[in-house]
Structures are given as structure tokens and as C-alpha cells.
Design a protein around this motif. Structure first.
Motif, PDB file in Angstrom:
ATOM      1  N   ILE A  84       0.903  -1.209  -0.008  1.00  0.00           N
ATOM      2  CA  ILE A  84       0.029   0.021  -0.064  1.00  0.00           C
ATOM      3  C   ILE A  84       0.980   1.096  -0.126  1.00  0.00           C
ATOM      4  O   ILE A  84       0.949   2.189   0.970  1.00  0.00           O
ATOM      5  N   GLY A  85       1.709   1.479  -1.073  1.00  0.00           N
ATOM      6  CA  GLY A  85       2.655   2.603  -1.234  1.00  0.00           C
ATOM      7  C   GLY A  85       3.424   2.645  -0.047  1.00  0.00           C
ATOM      8  O   GLY A  85       3.888   1.897   0.405  1.00  0.00           O
ATOM      9  N   TYR A  87       2.482   3.140   2.928  1.00  0.00           N
ATOM     10  CA  TYR A  87       2.010   3.149   4.175  1.00  0.00           C
ATOM     11  C   TYR A  87       2.082   1.480   4.881  1.00  0.00           C
ATOM     12  O   TYR A  87       2.189   1.226   6.074  1.00  0.00           O
ATOM     13  N   MET A 203      -4.730  12.559   3.544  1.00  0.00           N
ATOM     14  CA  MET A 203      -3.951  11.866   2.479  1.00  0.00           C
ATOM     15  C   MET A 203      -3.761  10.597   2.422  1.00  0.00           C
ATOM     16  O   MET A 203      -3.972   9.764   1.468  1.00  0.00           O
ATOM     17  N   LYS A 204      -3.807   9.989   3.888  1.00  0.00           N
ATOM     18  CA  LYS A 204      -3.886   8.431   3.933  1.00  0.00           C
ATOM     19  C   LYS A 204      -5.285   8.127   3.662  1.00  0.00           C
ATOM     20  O   LYS A 204      -5.062   6.861   3.226  1.00  0.00           O
ATOM     21  N   ILE A 206      -7.237   8.962   1.476  1.00  0.00           N
ATOM     22  CA  ILE A 206      -7.223   9.115   0.101  1.00  0.00           C
ATOM     23  C   ILE A 206      -6.684   7.975  -0.551  1.00  0.00           C
ATOM     24  O   ILE A 206      -7.105   7.172  -1.553  1.00  0.00           O
ATOM     25  N   TYR A 207      -5.507   7.668  -0.078  1.00  0.00           N
ATOM     26  CA  TYR A 207      -4.618   6.782  -0.863  1.00  0.00           C
ATOM     27  C   TYR A 207      -4.900   5.396  -0.569  1.00  0.00           C
ATOM     28  O   TYR A 207      -5.032   4.526  -1.673  1.00  0.00           O
ATOM     29  N   THR A 208      -5.242   5.049   0.562  1.00  0.00           N
ATOM     30  CA  THR A 208      -5.533   3.950   1.326  1.00  0.00           C
ATOM     31  C   THR A 208      -6.931   3.126   0.710  1.00  0.00           C
ATOM     32  O   THR A 208      -7.040   2.146   0.370  1.00  0.00           O
ATOM     33  N   GLN A 210      -8.559   3.794  -2.034  1.00  0.00           N
ATOM     34  CA  GLN A 210      -8.436   3.371  -3.518  1.00  0.00           C
ATOM     35  C   GLN A 210      -8.306   2.078  -3.749  1.00  0.00           C
ATOM     36  O   GLN A 210      -8.734   1.729  -4.772  1.00  0.00           O
ATOM     37  N   TYR A 211      -7.592   1.334  -2.780  1.00  0.00           N
ATOM     38  CA  TYR A 211      -7.315  -0.205  -3.265  1.00  0.00           C
ATOM     39  C   TYR A 211      -8.531  -1.008  -3.268  1.00  0.00           C
ATOM     40  O   TYR A 211      -8.649  -1.947  -3.555  1.00  0.00           O
ATOM     41  N   PRO A 266       4.602   8.827   4.308  1.00  0.00           N
ATOM     42  CA  PRO A 266       5.081   9.463   3.213  1.00  0.00           C
ATOM     43  C   PRO A 266       6.742  10.132   3.076  1.00  0.00           C
ATOM     44  O   PRO A 266       7.259  10.039   2.093  1.00  0.00           O
TER      45      PRO A 266
END
Length: 458
Positions: A84-85, A87, A203-204, A206-208, A210-211, A266
Motif C-alpha cells: 500500500i505505497g 503505508y 492524504m492517507k 484518500i490513498y489507502t 482507493q485499493y 510519506p
């Protein structure tokens, strides 16, 4: 042999050997249909203690459970890190009754490092009919729904949700964010006054999100231990300022100890080595009053940093001479200096061992004035301190550099790290969970795993 004795013999053999026996003769094939054999294999190999006779109602046999569920998905049991990028994460896949469940382990709410870990199910696999096992996605709040698991290779697998609409909430993304915030941080956005922290949290999310639970996982091992280790290696949860609590793996490598991020952020992503402890260079802290003076602690640490730098230079010089023996013969003075450097390093290492052996059971400890700590409830005594370095970087892991710091060992289950340049303090507490199927097959396999997750993070 009588069938009863054959059942006992076959029941004591590994389940992987039994199919080949079935090919030997018709009698063996008939005996291997006996549920007693497979009930014992399920219990001894996978710890299934449920009353498997209940399965007869659904027409599923113990042999089906063994072959189509437990044996088929055996390669995904254990500990995993999701991709997960920056994270990361910690997934524990276990046999739970007649299910195989993937539990995502989450740190307690910031900054309570001594609280127990939280966990939630991401997927489960079970056998409801004789044809094949059923994979269900457990993500979201609408209950289990259709999912898929693909075992890419022995140490990698992926999950996919086939009904991502089950993850959506009637209130839209705002409701999803509020729910996620309560679960992840145990508070509302209004409770968080720090603007930078709000940005990081948003930010976390939005990023997480999406998976949608469609993830790839890579196997991780618990670090091997040795009787000479400072404390038992393992997984710890630690404070990382505005990023909240993160999971770190502490492992020992000779005269070094390493803290590797299992979850990240990040700035320093999961997989990177967050701290490195130089066990050859213990630090003698000043008395409690002088310890409150940050400049005094800084002076002590920077002196050791310069000593370490000189020793490394001498070691490199010695290595160059060993690589060019003819040149070394014409420069005896330089060779002597190199030898002294090598001897000095051994002395420092010995001093480290001596300091550790002679260190008092505990000594007073307090953070210097000006050092920021998320958790003021840190121990006021410690066993021993060592010189170390901590990795810092800009957003997006830009311009990473190792900076000096102090590793503080409080007890068998807690340690801290003072980041000198950041004037901040991280407190770490051991994760007290007995993870199964997580031991490394060898020291080399563990070292390869560390290199692998670090290279992926980079």
C-alpha cells in the motif's frame, strides 16, 4: 495388516504423503476415505479442534476440509506486508476453526503505545460445499461478500474484491471518511487541531481507500533470536509525531541492531530502516540534572559520532591496505595506524559488552528540555543507552539521511530513541501477540526478506 491398524498408521503420516499411498492399491484408496485419518491430520497439522462431525450435515468430509481448504491455502498462512505505497501494514493469516482468516493488525490509537493491538478481518475462506472453498471479502461494513485470492508464488499472493459496492456507505465519501477516522485514530477531524496532521490523515485516507481491498501481499518473518541479544527481537509499536503510531521490527545483526518499518508514512515508507543502533558504542548519560540540558546530551552524542567516523575511516584504510599488500609493505607507518584503528574498534566493541554487563539494573532517565514527545508517560528509569542513527527524509522520501541519536533501553518490552536533529523522542512498546507460521526458515532467509522489503520501498 488389518484395516484398523492401517487407519492408525496412515493417520500418523503427513497428509501430503497420503495421495501417493492411494495410488498403490484399491484397499489403500478405500481406507484413505476414512474421516478419522483426515480429522487427525486437520488437528495435528493445522490445529483444527472443532467437532468436524458437524460437517457431515453439509456433505463436506474432513478429507475435503484438508485437501480443498487447509492444504490448498497453506502457503498464505503467516505474516504478510501489503503493498500500500508508503503505508504498508501487517496481515496475519491464521486457521480459525473451519475458516482461514486474514486479520489486519493495527496499532492502538496515538499515542498509547502500551495499549494492545487492534485487528480487523480483511478476508476469510471456508468450505460450504464439496466443490471448492469460498473466498469472501470482509472489507467495509455490510458483511462478507464475494472475493478472490490468487497465490502468485510461494511468498506472494493477492486479494481481489468482486463486489466493491459493498464498501460504499449511504452517506458517501464523507461518511466513509468519518467512520475510517474513528477507527484509525479514535477521534473526529475537529479534535485534531494541527493543520499538518489533518493533511496527513486526509492524504492517507484518500490513498489507502482507493485499493478497495484489492492488494498484493509479500511474506515477512519474525526476526531470529540469539542468547546474546540485548533483548528479545520482535515487533514493536512506536510514536512517529504527526504520523501517529507505526509498527517497527527490531532485529539484531552482530554489533548492530536495526529497526525496520512494517508500516510507514510519506516521509519514511514501510520497509525502510528507521533506526540503527551501534551496540559497540554505549553512552554514559550525565546525571539527571545535566541530562535536562539538551546541549550536554548533544555534546556527548556528537563526540561518539566523531569517534565512530574516525573508526570507520581507519577500517576503510585498513581494508584498502589489505587489498593492496605491496603498497602496504612500503608504508609501514600507515599499516600500523590501521592496525591501531582495528584494535580500537575491537576495544570499543568489548567496552560495549563490558558496559552492558556492568550497567546498573536501572538508572534515572528524563528527556532533555526542548525534546518533544507524543507520549509523556515514558519510563523514568532505563537500563542502558547506545549511540545510534535515525533515518529522516522529506515528503516522498526525498533527500534521506541518517542523523545521530540515542537508543534508550527501558526494559525487555520498551525502548526509546531520541532524534537529535529533530529534537523529538519516539517511544516503542512490544507487540505481545503469538504469531503462528511466522518463523524464518534460516537466518539467510530473514536477511533476504529485509533486503527485499527495503528495495521495494526504495
Amino acid at each position: 495388516l488389518p484395516p484398523e491398524l492401517l487407519v492408525q498408521i496412515f493417520g500418523s503420516l503427513p497428509g501430503t504423503d497420503l495421495p501417493s499411498l492411494a495410488r498403490v492399491c484399491t484397499t489403500f484408496r478405500r481406507i484413505l476415505r476414512t474421516d478419522t485419518i483426515w480429522r487427525r491430520r486437520c488437528r495435528e497439522e493445522y490445529g483444527v479442534c472443532e467437532n468436524l462431525r458437524k460437517l457431515e450435515i453439509t456433505g463436506v468430509s474432513c478429507r475435503d476440509v484438508y485437501a480443498k481448504l487447509l492444504h490448498r491455502y497453506r502457503h498464505i498462512l503467516g505474516l504478510w506486508q501489503p503493498d500500500i505505497g508508503p503505508y504498508g501494514g501487517l496481515l496475519n493469516v491464521v486457521v480459525d476453526g473451519l475458516f482461514i482468516i486474514g486479520w489486519m493488525y493495527l496499532p492502538p490509537h496515538d499515542p498509547h503505545v502500551d495499549d494492545p493491538m487492534r485487528f480487523k478481518p480483511l478476508f476469510r475462506i471456508h468450505l460450504m460445499e464439496r466443490k471448492s472453498a469460498t473466498v469472501e471479502c470482509m472489507y467495509g461494513h455490510k458483511g462478507p461478500h464475494n472475493g478472490h485470492i490468487q497465490i502468485v508464488k510461494k511468498d506472494e499472493f493477492s486479494t481481489k474484491c468482486n463486489q466493491t459496492d459493498h464498501h460504499r456507505m449511504s452517506g458517501g465519501r464523507q461518511e466513509e471518511f468519518r467512520t475510517w477516522l474513528r477507527e484509525e485514530w479514535g477521534r473526529t477531524l475537529e479534535d485534531i487541531f494541527h493543520e499538518h496532521m489533518q493533511e496527513l490523515i486526509l492524504m492517507k485516507f484518500i490513498y489507502t481507500s482507493q485499493y478497495d481491498n484489492c492488494l498484493t501481499y509479500r511474506r515477512i518473518y519474525l526476526p531470529p533470536s540469539s542468547p546474546n541479544d540485548l533483548i528479545k527481537p520482535g515487533l514493536f509499536k512506536g510514536t512517529y509525531g504527526s504520523h501517529g503510531l507505526e509498527i517497527v521490527m527490531l532485529s539484531f545483526h552482530g554489533k548492530k541492531a536495526k529497526g525496520t518499518k512494517i508500516t510507514g508514512d510519506p516521509n519514511i515508507p514501510a520497509g525502510q530502516q528507521t533506526v540503527e543502533i551501534d551496540l559497540a558504542h554505549p553512552l554514559q548519560l550525565p546525571d539527571i540534572e545535566n541530562l535536562r540540558d539538551f546541549s550536554e546530551l548533544s555534546r556527548i552524542v556528537l563526540e561518539v559520532q566523531e569517534q565512530v567516523r574516525q573508526e570507520e575511516q581507519e577500517q576503510e584504510h585498513q581494508q584498502e591496505e589489505d587489498d593492496h599488500p605491496q603498497q602496504a609493505a612500503s608504508q609501514p607507518a600507515a599499516k600500523s595506524l590501521g592496525a591501531e584503528g582495528a584494535e580500537g574498534e575491537e576495544t570499543a566493541a568489548g567496552a560495549g559488552g563490558t558496559a552492558q554487563d556492568k550497567a546498573p539494573a536501572s538508572q534515572p532517565f528524563v528527556l532533555p528540555m526542548g525534546v518533544i514527545s507524543r507520549n509523556e508517560d515514558y519510563p523514568r528509569t532505563c537500563r542502558i543507552c547506545f549511540y545510534g542513527t535515525g533515518l529522516i527524509a522529506g515528503h516522498g522520501f526525498t533527500s534521506p539521511e541518517r542523523t545521530p541519536g540515542v537508543f534508550v533501553l527501558f526494559d525487555d518490552d520498551r525502548f526509546g530513541f531520541i532524534w537529535l536533529e529533530l529534537k523529538s523522542f519516539s517511544l516503542y512498546s512490544r507487540i505481545k501477540v503469538s504469531f503462528q507460521n511466522a518463523e524464518a526458515p534460516s537466518r539467510e532467509a530473514f536477511d533476504d526478506m529485509l533486503k527485499n522489503i527495503q528495495s521495494l520501498a526504495t
